[in-house]
Design a protein around this motif. Structure first.
Motif, PDB file in Angstrom:
ATOM      1  N   UNK A  17       0.849  -1.204   0.000  1.00 49.12           N
ATOM      2  CA  UNK A  17       0.000   0.000   0.000  1.00 49.12           C
ATOM      3  C   UNK A  17       0.878   1.246   0.000  1.00 49.12           C
ATOM      4  N   UNK A  18       1.385   1.586  -1.164  1.00 47.02           N
ATOM      5  CA  UNK A  18       2.253   2.750  -1.298  1.00 47.02           C
ATOM      6  C   UNK A  18       1.369   3.985  -1.476  1.00 47.02           C
ATOM      7  N   UNK A  19       1.577   4.999  -0.658  1.00 47.83           N
ATOM      8  CA  UNK A  19       0.830   6.233  -0.836  1.00 47.83           C
ATOM      9  C   UNK A  19       0.073   6.690   0.385  1.00 47.83           C
ATOM     10  N   UNK A  20       0.215   6.014   1.485  1.00 51.26           N
ATOM     11  CA  UNK A  20      -0.441   6.478   2.702  1.00 51.26           C
ATOM     12  C   UNK A  20      -1.647   5.647   3.093  1.00 51.26           C
ATOM     13  N   UNK A  21      -2.340   6.141   4.108  1.00 52.21           N
ATOM     14  CA  UNK A  21      -3.433   5.398   4.720  1.00 52.21           C
ATOM     15  C   UNK A  21      -4.584   5.063   3.793  1.00 52.21           C
ATOM     16  N   UNK A  22      -4.979   5.998   2.937  1.00 52.53           N
ATOM     17  CA  UNK A  22      -6.090   5.714   2.032  1.00 52.53           C
ATOM     18  C   UNK A  22      -5.729   4.636   1.021  1.00 52.53           C
ATOM     19  N   UNK A  23      -4.462   4.497   0.732  1.00 55.38           N
ATOM     20  CA  UNK A  23      -4.029   3.452  -0.199  1.00 55.38           C
ATOM     21  C   UNK A  23      -4.186   2.064   0.406  1.00 55.38           C
ATOM     22  N   UNK A  24      -4.379   1.967   1.716  1.00 55.61           N
ATOM     23  CA  UNK A  24      -4.588   0.659   2.342  1.00 55.61           C
ATOM     24  C   UNK A  24      -6.016   0.158   2.160  1.00 55.61           C
ATOM     25  N   UNK A  52     -10.617  11.073  11.788  1.00 55.03           N
ATOM     26  CA  UNK A  52     -10.876  12.126  12.772  1.00 55.03           C
ATOM     27  C   UNK A  52     -10.041  11.990  14.039  1.00 55.03           C
ATOM     28  N   UNK A  53      -9.186  10.983  14.111  1.00 55.83           N
ATOM     29  CA  UNK A  53      -8.318  10.830  15.279  1.00 55.83           C
ATOM     30  C   UNK A  53      -6.868  11.099  14.873  1.00 55.83           C
ATOM     31  N   UNK A  54      -6.057  11.518  15.832  1.00 63.36           N
ATOM     32  CA  UNK A  54      -4.652  11.782  15.496  1.00 63.36           C
ATOM     33  C   UNK A  54      -3.932  10.508  15.069  1.00 63.36           C
ATOM     34  N   UNK A  55      -2.982  10.671  14.206  1.00 62.13           N
ATOM     35  CA  UNK A  55      -2.173   9.539  13.775  1.00 62.13           C
ATOM     36  C   UNK A  55      -2.492   9.132  12.355  1.00 62.13           C
ATOM     37  N   UNK A  56      -1.627   8.322  11.779  1.00 66.28           N
ATOM     38  CA  UNK A  56      -1.824   7.852  10.410  1.00 66.28           C
ATOM     39  C   UNK A  56      -3.057   6.968  10.292  1.00 66.28           C
ATOM     40  N   UNK A  57      -3.779   7.119   9.206  1.00 67.75           N
ATOM     41  CA  UNK A  57      -5.024   6.384   8.987  1.00 67.75           C
ATOM     42  C   UNK A  57      -4.776   4.878   8.993  1.00 67.75           C
ATOM     43  N   UNK A  58      -3.786   4.436   8.231  1.00 70.38           N
ATOM     44  CA  UNK A  58      -3.519   3.007   8.126  1.00 70.38           C
ATOM     45  C   UNK A  58      -3.175   2.378   9.465  1.00 70.38           C
ATOM     46  N   UNK A  59      -2.379   3.077  10.251  1.00 69.22           N
ATOM     47  CA  UNK A  59      -1.996   2.568  11.577  1.00 69.22           C
ATOM     48  C   UNK A  59      -3.220   2.505  12.487  1.00 69.22           C
ATOM     49  N   UNK A  60      -4.047   3.543  12.455  1.00 67.62           N
ATOM     50  CA  UNK A  60      -5.258   3.542  13.281  1.00 67.62           C
ATOM     51  C   UNK A  60      -6.172   2.380  12.904  1.00 67.62           C
ATOM     52  N   UNK A  61      -6.308   2.133  11.605  1.00 70.90           N
ATOM     53  CA  UNK A  61      -7.183   1.055  11.160  1.00 70.90           C
ATOM     54  C   UNK A  61      -6.601  -0.309  11.517  1.00 70.90           C
ATOM     55  N   UNK A  62      -5.302  -0.476  11.371  1.00 73.74           N
ATOM     56  CA  UNK A  62      -4.669  -1.749  11.747  1.00 73.74           C
ATOM     57  C   UNK A  62      -4.839  -2.000  13.238  1.00 73.74           C
ATOM     58  N   UNK A  63      -4.652  -0.961  14.025  1.00 79.59           N
ATOM     59  CA  UNK A  63      -4.811  -1.092  15.473  1.00 79.59           C
ATOM     60  C   UNK A  63      -6.236  -1.480  15.816  1.00 79.59           C
ATOM     61  N   UNK A  64      -7.196  -0.855  15.167  1.00 77.69           N
ATOM     62  CA  UNK A  64      -8.610  -1.148  15.430  1.00 77.69           C
ATOM     63  C   UNK A  64      -8.956  -2.589  15.065  1.00 77.69           C
ATOM     64  N   UNK A 116       1.116   5.008  -9.273  1.00 73.05           N
ATOM     65  CA  UNK A 116       0.598   3.861  -8.518  1.00 73.05           C
ATOM     66  C   UNK A 116      -0.034   4.330  -7.215  1.00 73.05           C
ATOM     67  N   UNK A 117       0.619   5.241  -6.555  1.00 69.99           N
ATOM     68  CA  UNK A 117       0.092   5.804  -5.313  1.00 69.99           C
ATOM     69  C   UNK A 117      -1.211   6.545  -5.573  1.00 69.99           C
ATOM     70  N   UNK A 118      -1.248   7.336  -6.619  1.00 70.24           N
ATOM     71  CA  UNK A 118      -2.461   8.073  -6.980  1.00 70.24           C
ATOM     72  C   UNK A 118      -3.600   7.116  -7.277  1.00 70.24           C
ATOM     73  N   UNK A 119      -3.325   6.043  -8.003  1.00 74.95           N
ATOM     74  CA  UNK A 119      -4.364   5.067  -8.341  1.00 74.95           C
ATOM     75  C   UNK A 119      -4.916   4.381  -7.091  1.00 74.95           C
ATOM     76  N   UNK A 120      -4.054   4.038  -6.154  1.00 80.61           N
ATOM     77  CA  UNK A 120      -4.530   3.397  -4.927  1.00 80.61           C
ATOM     78  C   UNK A 120      -5.416   4.341  -4.109  1.00 80.61           C
ATOM     79  N   UNK A 121      -5.040   5.601  -4.015  1.00 77.08           N
ATOM     80  CA  UNK A 121      -5.857   6.573  -3.275  1.00 77.08           C
ATOM     81  C   UNK A 121      -7.180   6.800  -4.002  1.00 77.08           C
ATOM     82  N   UNK A 122      -7.151   6.889  -5.337  1.00 78.79           N
ATOM     83  CA  UNK A 122      -8.384   7.068  -6.105  1.00 78.79           C
ATOM     84  C   UNK A 122      -9.305   5.860  -5.943  1.00 78.79           C
ATOM     85  N   UNK A 123      -8.753   4.665  -5.966  1.00 78.55           N
ATOM     86  CA  UNK A 123      -9.567   3.460  -5.775  1.00 78.55           C
ATOM     87  C   UNK A 123     -10.223   3.462  -4.402  1.00 78.55           C
TER      88      UNK A 123
END
Length: 186
Positions: A17-24, A52-64, A116-123
């Motif tokens: 998941x290259x490109x940040x939390x939304x790419x996950x 809406x919580x502090x921290x990276x989106x992907x990390x927050x979701x993995x933790x949840x 690739x990063x843009x495509x993952x975020x768009x998806x």
């Protein structure tokens, strides 16, 4: 066994998941389908909370996900699984970057990661829109979540064409959206 599976699933997500939390999100949707650990609706809720919580989106979701499936230990294992590939890659890149700093191949590889990063975020965005703006199992106009559509339209207008509001910090819009969502129960 659950901890090993959590680690492996999130390791793969973190690796590709290259490109940040939304790419996950595409990876998490696939994970939901394969493992049954959460539904697509729960994924949309996780995204809203993670945004809406502090921290990276992907990390927050993995933790949840880790916490809901395996408690505190699961949260730690899933989070470590997600960040481990990044740490490994950063250590490798840092070790070799000095030697290849001016390489046209390295520059081309980094340049190639952009689409690739843009495509993952768009998806991810495309997959979240129907969950947020439509009621599942309904057809026609009744399938449309009118309060959510109205909120999205107001936010679109305010953030793009109202000069005073355009300058507000994004957290203000997140807070207002959360408040409206709670008040209107959607």
């Amino acid at each position: 066994m659950l901890y090993l599976q959590l680690f492996w699933e999130f390791f793969k997500t973190g690796l590709f998941a290259v490109g940040g939390g939304l790419a996950t999100l595409p990876f998490l949707q696939d994970m939901a389908d394969r493992t049954g650990w959460f539904t697509h609706a729960q994924l949309a809720d996780m995204l809203a909370v993670s945004e809406s919580t502090p921290g990276p989106i992907g990390v927050n979701m993995a933790t949840y996900v880790g916490f809901t499936t395996g408690g505190v230990g699961g949260a730690l294992v899933a989070t470590l699984g997600l960040v481990a590939p990044s740490v490994i890659v950063i250590l490798i890149v840092a070790a070799f970057l000095k030697a290849f700093r001016d390489s046209k191949w390295v520059n081309a590889a980094f340049y190639g990661l952009r689409p690739a990063s843009t495509a993952l975020v768009a998806a991810a965005g495309i997959s979240v829109v129907p969950i947020a703006l439509l009621h599942s199992g309904m057809t026609g106009f009744s399938a449309l979540n009118w309060p959510a559509i109205a909120l999205a339209a107001v936010l679109l207008v305010c953030t793009n064409w109202v000069p005073v509001v355009k300058k507000w910090h994004p957290i203000v819009f997140i807070g207002i959206s959360a408040l409206v969502g709670v008040l209107l129960k959607f």
